[in-house]
Design an enzyme around this catalytic site. Structure first.
Site: not given
Ligand code: NOJ
Length: 553
Positions: A25, A31, A100, A200, A254, A327-328
């Protein structure tokens, strides 16, 4: 050995970090309209499921991992109706949807937390509210994201616990009412049609009774009292029994600091299984210590040992989650591969992990070889973790340019730049101003250019995923490593129902003499995947930079 065949073992999952995937958008933020427009692209790539990083309403203190409402979609991304459309359209294409589930903590803007500030409300016990001790905080725990793990509320004269940022408040999972809430959240999304959850930091949900002081550590003092805590199996079993068992769904948890032995207590198939898969971090520590911020030189041997141990320990009755990016973490090419041999090393890394036994996960942009970006000053950063580390490093004398240099390598923001779709302005990610600047290398690295190039990383990923799908040996075969002492070559064999496959990966630009393992005749084998033209097959050869070869024997 008889391995149980199941759909989730056969799928490849693609992770979408929605803010940076595709903006439909023009507001500069990725999005669900953007996602809809790319479903055919994902289908063509050959993936079978999408894991969405959080899409829920959130104040974005941790970009969605601080949830203010578990049963809605953030306005940034669209609406619940639009999400339903995404699920339907994905399902039509044979793509499953994984949400998630972030239930170790909520946002401090979640209505439960707001209500919890009334000591007489039932919500007070949803969190860890505690009195100080002798004018001090309730214990010595440190947050892994932001200073001490306790934040004071003057009105209540109590502290609340936050293992992550101040705005991510830990839920008290010992309270049965909280567990009921979690189960209702799961049911909500499963009833809506999603196919499972990535959970998570799920191994943090049970804190040791009495919240005792922790051993002082460089990061996260207290973590021995909440990592794999006393009731974690029990609570996960409850979620499984009361909810998950009633749906055909899948879970991946995780699990920081997880070992194979402990993982087996969660994921071994049978009556006591509480999760399907676990994300461990061991191979991601082959160029760092505990966190990406404590850098050490990359050691292939460390990486191989981690992968091989998990391969061996899980084979038969437990299943691996395979990944090299999310993403981490910074981008894999800049950690384990080479910018100079960008294409070759990206393809080699793909083969290295996707040809192992387990369910592969691909992070957005990985399939085109996206790299770390350029940070010119502190003003370019946006992540709470980067800012926290700035403070920690300053105390150690690492400041200004030195910090900028470290952060540029270590920050997870490297993986959060917008996906590079083409070479038009803002890489085709948005028609507006992107919330995070596009990596300047998008003119060279982008989807459109790679679609048209038969030799591209993208087309290699497509071939690799097709190959996995068409050959059960890649999915279900056993694993055996060769030359574990080599710090340059990663060589392993897979075997399934009398068929054998050999994977050779070079992690260096230097020529390395490779000799076929004893008893294997590669001159008669079929080369099925490679990242260089190979003129003839032989049992001894010098590897090319970051070369990979996969043989069927
Ligand atoms: C793991 C997630 O992958 C991360 O991105 C997040 O910052 C921490 N858990 C806290 O939720």
């Amino acid at each position: 050995m008889e391995i149980k065949k199941t759909w989730y073992k056969e799928m490849t999952v693609y992770q979408i970090w929605p803010r940076s995937f595709c903006d439909g958008n023009g507001d500069g933020i990725g999005d669900l309209e953007g996602v809809l427009s790319k479903l055919d692209y994902l289908k063509d790539l050959g993936i079978d499921a999408i894991w969405f990083s959080p899409l829920y309403p959130s104040p974005n203190a941790d970009y969605g991992y601080d949830i203010a409402d578990y049963c809605d979609i953030s306005k940034d991304y669209g609406t619940l109706d639009l999400f339903r459309t995404v699920v339907d359209e994905a399902h039509k294409r044979g793509i499953r949807i994984i949400m998630d589930l972030v239930v170790n903590h909520t946002s401090d803007e979640h209505e439960w937390f707001i209500k919890s500030k009334d000591k007489n409300s039932p919500y007070h016990d949803y969190y860890f509210w505690r009195k100080g001790k002798d004018g001090k905080k309730p214990n010595n725990w440190k947050s892994v994201f932001e200073g001490d793990a306790w934040e004071y509320d003057p009105q209540l004269d109590e502290y609340y616990l936050h293992i992550f940022a101040k705005k991510q408040v830990d839920l008290n999972m010992d309270n049965p009412a909280v567990r009921e809430e979690v189960k209702n959240i799961m049911r909500f999304w499963l009833d809506l049609g999603v196919d499972g959850f990535r959970e998570d930091v799920i191994t943090y949900i049970s804190k040791k009774e009495g919240l005792p002081n922790g051993i002082p550590l460089p990061v996260g003092t207290g973590l021995e009292h909440y990592t794999n805590g006393p009731h974690v199996h029990e609570y996960l079993e409850e979620f499984r029994r009361d909810v998950l068992d009633h749906y055909d769904c899948f879970t991946v948890g995780e699990a920081p600091m997880m070992t194979p032995k402990l993982a087996r207590t969660f994921i071994t198939e049978g009556d006591n299984q509480v999760l399907n898969l676990m994300f461990h971090f061991q191979h991601m520590e082959s160029d760092c210590f505990m966190t990406d911020w404590i850098r050490t030189p990359f050691k292939l041997r460390k990486m191989k040992k981690a992968f091989s141990t998990w391969q061996k320990e899980m084979y038969g009755d437990a299943w691996n989650a395979l990944y090299i990016e999310n993403h981490d973490h910074p981008r894999a090419i800049d950690r384990f591969g080479s910018r100079k041999y960008h294409k070759q090393s990206a393809k080699m890394l793909a083969v290295m992990y996707i040809c192992q036994c387990g369910t592969p996960f691909i992070y957005q942009g990985q399939e085109i070889g996206m790299t770390n970006t350029v940070f010119r000053s502190m003003a370019d950063f946006k992540d709470v973790v980067t800012f926290n580390n700035e403070k920690v490093c300053a105390k150690l004398g690492i400041k200004d340019d030195r910090f900028l240099k470290l952060a540029s390598k270590a920050t997870r923001e490297n993986s959060r730049t917008p996906v590079q779709w083409d070479d038009s302005e803002n890489a085709g990610f948005t028609t507006g101003t992107p919330w995070f600047p596009v990596n300047p290398n998008y003119h060279e690295i982008n989807v459109a250019a790679e679609q048209d190039d038969p030799d591209s990383i993208l087309n290699f990923y497509k071939k690799l995923l097709r190959f996995r799908k068409e050959n059960e040996i890649v999915i279900y075969g056993s694993y055996k490593e060769y030359y574990p002492q080599s710090n340059e070559l990663y060589v392993y064999e897979r075997e399934y129902e009398g068929q054998r496959m050999l994977v050779v990966c070079s992690f260096t630009d230097k020529p390395v003499r490779f000799t076929a393992p004893e008893g294997m005749d590669l001159s008669k084998a079929k080369l099925v995947l490679q990242n260089y033209d190979v003129v003839y097959n032989s049992n001894v050869f010098l590897t090319k930079p970051y070369e990979t070869r996969v043989y069927m024997l």
